[in-house]
Design a protein around this motif. Structure first.
Motif, mmCIF file in Angstrom:
data_model
loop_
_atom_site.group_PDB
_atom_site.id
_atom_site.type_symbol
_atom_site.label_atom_id
_atom_site.label_comp_id
_atom_site.label_asym_id
_atom_site.label_seq_id
_atom_site.Cartn_x
_atom_site.Cartn_y
_atom_site.Cartn_z
ATOM 1 N N ASP A 48 0.859 -1.176 0.000
ATOM 2 C CA ASP A 48 0.000 0.000 0.000
ATOM 3 C C ASP A 48 0.903 1.236 0.000
ATOM 4 O O ASP A 48 1.690 1.429 0.933
ATOM 5 N N THR A 76 0.388 4.217 0.698
ATOM 6 C CA THR A 76 0.131 5.191 1.769
ATOM 7 C C THR A 76 0.659 4.729 3.120
ATOM 8 O O THR A 76 0.751 5.538 4.053
ATOM 9 N N LYS A 77 1.004 3.442 3.234
ATOM 10 C CA LYS A 77 1.412 2.903 4.535
ATOM 11 C C LYS A 77 2.929 2.883 4.646
ATOM 12 O O LYS A 77 3.581 1.857 4.470
ATOM 13 N N SER A 125 4.286 8.003 7.627
ATOM 14 C CA SER A 125 2.875 8.309 7.862
ATOM 15 C C SER A 125 2.312 7.588 9.088
ATOM 16 O O SER A 125 1.132 7.738 9.402
ATOM 17 N N HIS A 168 0.204 -1.565 8.814
ATOM 18 C CA HIS A 168 0.871 -0.305 8.488
ATOM 19 C C HIS A 168 2.370 -0.398 8.814
ATOM 20 O O HIS A 168 3.212 -0.013 7.994
#
Length: 279
Positions: free
Chosen positions: A71, A73-74, A78, A120
């Motif tokens: 992913d 965004t992970k 972040s 994450h």
């Protein structure tokens, strides 16, 4: 080649044949600068090669990130470590650099209830390792089991395991959701045994080892799998923490409510400003 026979077009063709696209794009510009500044030939050549290597490294990282299925965004940047106080940021960042633990095929195990950030953290470590030059593959464990089962049925399991061996790290997400009564899961044990002390695995799971008896076909295989995983392992237990995902959602909802409130107030002020005065 003398000055009279020099042909820029032929030079471009030769660079294409040699698969040096960055040098092909930059050499004329650098050559002009080198002529103006009086660079020695060695410096000019070194500059071209440095640019080519840098671009190749960048393209390689981009390919490895695309094939990893992580992913985007992970990332660790972040992830809010302050929300998960029992997770040592320093320890995670040390693992994210790779080096010795990958070389000995060590394992990372991340336990905790849903929503606390296990996936994450795992993806963040994966992204950092790709940046450091390693190859990583992320898969949900149930998806991987299905893939390995299909390979076994088609008599291709050894070849499939060999392909997975190209990755320095396999991230197996949500191992606890695998059920032995849904399909034959001994292929998962074969993967663990195949990579033991050679290639690394990162596993996330909602349940501790005591709840893994539903994953493998029999208790003996469960014990053998756990024994291999805990040897040379780092274990993170993200228990007794409020859902990381839930808190993020709550913050987003609060931001949205505040924005809506400000918009309503602004709209009301504008209506009052334009309202005609009463006689």
């Amino acid at each position: 080649m003398n000055a009279q026979s020099y042909d820029p077009g032929r030079t471009a063709l030769m660079l294409g044949e040699l698969r040096l696209p960055t040098i092909g794009r930059l050499w004329a510009q650098l050559a002009e600068r080198a002529d103006k500044e009086g660079w020695p030939a060695g410096r000019f050549l070194a500059a071209l090669l440095e640019h080519e290597l840098a671009e190749r490294g960048k393209r390689r990282i981009e390919r490895h990130r695309a094939e990893s299925k992580l992913d985007p965004t992970k990332t660790l940047a972040s992830f809010d470590f302050a929300e998960v106080p029992m997770l040592s940021k320093a320890h995670v960042m040390a693992l994210a650099s790779g080096d010795s633990w990958l070389e000995k095929g060590a394992t990372i195990l991340i336990f905790g209830p849903p929503g606390v950030g296990k996936s994450h953290v795992g993806c963040g470590i994966g992204h950092a390792l790709i940046d450091a030059g390693y190859r990583v593959l992320y898969m949900r464990t149930s998806e991987l089991v299905q893939r390995l089962q299909a390979a076994r049925q088609s008599l291709q399991l050894p070849q499939t395991l060999a392909k997975l061996d190209r990755y320095d790290l396999l991230i197996l997400d949500d191992l606890s959701y695998v059920r032995r009564d849904q399909a034959e899961t001994s292929v998962l044990f074969e993967l663990i045994a195949e990579r033991y002390e050679r290639r690394s695995i990162l596993i996330t799971a909602n349940q501790p080892f005591s709840g893994w008896d539903h994953v493998f076909p029999d208790p003996g295989m469960t014990v053998a799998a756990i024994d291999r995983l805990v040897h040379h392992s780092t274990i993170f237990e993200l228990n007794k923490v409020e859902s990381y995902r839930g808190k993020q959602a709550a913050r987003q909802q609060k931001i949205q409510r505040d924005n809506n409130k400000r918009q309503r107030q602004s709209s009301g002020d504008n209506d009052n400003h334009h309202q005609e005065p009463q006689p």
